[in-house]
Design an enzyme around this catalytic site. Structure first.
Site, short mmCIF file in Angstrom:
data_model
loop_
_atom_site.label_atom_id
_atom_site.label_comp_id
_atom_site.label_asym_id
_atom_site.label_seq_id
_atom_site.Cartn_x
_atom_site.Cartn_y
_atom_site.Cartn_z
N ALA A 245 30.20 37.62 19.36
CA ALA A 245 29.11 37.81 18.40
C ALA A 245 28.58 39.24 18.43
O ALA A 245 28.99 40.07 19.25
CB ALA A 245 28.00 36.82 18.68
N HIS A 246 27.62 39.52 17.54
CA HIS A 246 27.13 40.89 17.38
C HIS A 246 26.42 41.39 18.63
O HIS A 246 25.72 40.67 19.31
CB HIS A 246 26.23 41.03 16.14
CG HIS A 246 25.07 40.11 16.08
ND1 HIS A 246 24.41 39.85 14.91
CD2 HIS A 246 24.44 39.37 17.02
CE1 HIS A 246 23.41 39.01 15.14
NE2 HIS A 246 23.43 38.71 16.42
#
Length: 352
Positions: A245-246
Site C-alpha cells: 500500500a501507499h
C-alpha cells in the site's frame, strides 16, 4: 544443447563448478536437474534432505547430486556428485546450464515510443509496448510486449519487464530490477475522506521507488505514495500476488511471500521475512530481521529479530503452545462433563 534448451554437462564439469567430488564415472552427462522421485534417464537427481531418502529406491536418474552427509545412502544412481550443500550447488548448475541468450536490442515496429522518451540503443522494447513522454529506459533493459511505461518513469540498467507490466508516472526502477507479468507499479493508493456521507478521494501525488536488484512476482500491485513515496529496498524479493500500500517502506533484502498485504505507512527494516498470506495493518514498525509466519495477522509493532505467527501475531513459540493447548480442549471438555455428571449424580442420591 539438449532438446530442452539446456546445456548438457558431465559430472566432472559439474563437480568443478560446484567444488564437489565425483563418485563413479566422471564422464556421465546430464541435461536436466530433477527431484529424486521425478528424475528420468537424462537427469541429475537432487537429494539435499534426508526426508527424501526413501525415494532413492525407485529413482530413475542418470546420476545423483547429493549433500556430503547423505552421500553414502544406499539405492539410487551409483554415479554421484558429492557437495557440501546440494541446494546451493543446484543453483550454481542451473545458472551454468540455463544461461539465456542476451535479448536483441531495438524497438519493435508495433511499439509506441514517445519522441521525448529516452530509450537506450541497447534496450529492447517489445510489440505493443508504450513508452511515455520523458520516460527513460536504461542500457540493456527489456520492456516486454504490451507493457506500459508512463510519462517520466525512470527504468535503470539491465532491467526486465515481462509482458503486460504497467509502470505508472512518478515511478523509478533501479538497476537489474525484474518485474513479472501483470504487475502494476505506482498505482493510486486507497485513500478517502468522508464528506457529508460521501467518500472523497485523496489525491495520490507521491512516487514509487524500486531499488536495485529487486524482483517482483506476477500480478503484484505497488501503490504510489499519497504524499512522499513507497519504497522497495535493494535486493528485496516479492512473490506473486503481493499488495504493497501507499507510503510503505520495505527494507533492503527482505522476502515477501505470496498473497501478503501490507497496509499504508508501515515500515519494514532490513532482511524482514513475511510468510504467505500474512497481513499487516497500517502505520507499524517491523524491526530488521523479524520473521512473520504464514497467515499471521500483525496489528502491533514487531521488534528486530522477533519471530511471530498467528492472529493476533505473537511470539512464535507462545503461539505454538497456545495452539497445542487448544487442540487438547475437546478432551478437557469431556473430562469436565464427566465430573459434572458425577457431581450431579452424587447430589441426587439421598443421604444415608
Amino acid at each position: 544443447m539438449s532438446a530442452r534448451g539446456a546445456r548438457a554437462l558431465t559430472l566432472a564439469e559439474a563437480a568443478e563448478v560446484t567444488e564437489g567430488r565425483v563418485l563413479g564415472d566422471a564422464r556421465v552427462t546430464f541435461s536436466r536437474i530433477s527431484p529424486v522421485h521425478d528424475a528420468g534417464p537424462e537427469d541429475l537427481a537432487l537429494l539435499g534432505d534426508r526426508r527424501y531418502a526413501g525415494d532413492l529406491e525407485g529413482c530413475g536418474g542418470r546420476a545423483l547430486l547429493v549433500s556430503e552427509p547423505l552421500s553414502g545412502l544406499p539405492g539410487g544412481p551409483r554415479d554421484r556428485i558429492v557437495v557440501q550443500d546440494a541446494h546451493r550447488a543446484m543453483v550454481t548448475l542451473l545458472r551454468v546450464m540455463h544461461t539465456p541468450p542476451p535479448p536483441e536490442p531495438g524497438l519493435h515496429a508495433a511499439a509506441v515510443v514517445h519522441p521525448e522518451a529516452d530509450v537506450c540503443g541497447t534496450a529492447r522494447v517489445g510489440p505493443g509496448a508504450v513508452i511515455g513522454a520523458g520516460a527513460v529506459v536504461g542500457r540493456g533493459s527489456t520492456v516486454g510486449a504490451n507493457s506500459t511505461v508512463g510519462d517520466g518513469v525512470v527504468i535503470g540498467r539491465k532491467c526486465v519487464l515481462f509482458p503486460n507490466v504497467t509502470v505508472y508516472p512518478g515511478s523509478v526502477l533501479g538497476d537489474r530490477v525484474i518485474v513479472h507479468a501483470g504487475t502494476r507499479i505506482g498505482v493510486d493508493g486507497f485513500g478517502y475522506v468522508s464528506e457529508e456521507g460521501e467518500h472523497v478521494k485523496v489525491p495520490q501525488v507521491g512516487g514509487c521507488v524500486v531499488e536495485d536488484d529487486v524482483e517482483i512476482g506476477a500480478n503484484c500491485t505497488l501503490d504510489r505514495g499519497s504524499i512522499g513515496e513507497t519504497r522497495i529496498g535493494a535486493g528485496s524479493k516479492l512473490d506473486n500476488l503481493v499488495h504493497i500500500a501507499h507510503n510503505v517502506i520495505v527494507g533492503p533484502r527482505s522476502l515477501v511471500v505470496a498473497q501478503v498485504g501490507i497496509a499504508g505507512s508501515t515500515r519494514l527494516g532490513e532482511g524482514v521475512v513475511l510468510g504467505g498470506q500474512a497481513g499487516l495493518v497500517g502505520h507499524l514498525k517491523i524491526g530488521s530481521g523479524a520473521r512473520i509466519g504464514a497467515q499471521a495477522g500483525v496489528i502491533s509493532d514487531i521488534a528486530a529479530g522477533q519471530e511471530v505467527s498467528g492472529y493476533p501475531a505473537r511470539d512464535h513459540r507462545a503461539y505454538l503452545k497456545a495452539m497445542a493447548h487448544l487442540m487438547r480442549l475437546p478432551g478437557v471438555l469431556r473430562r469436565v462433563r464427566r465430573i459434572e455428571r458425577t457431581l450431579a449424580d452424587s447430589a441426587a442420591k439421598p443421604d444415608d
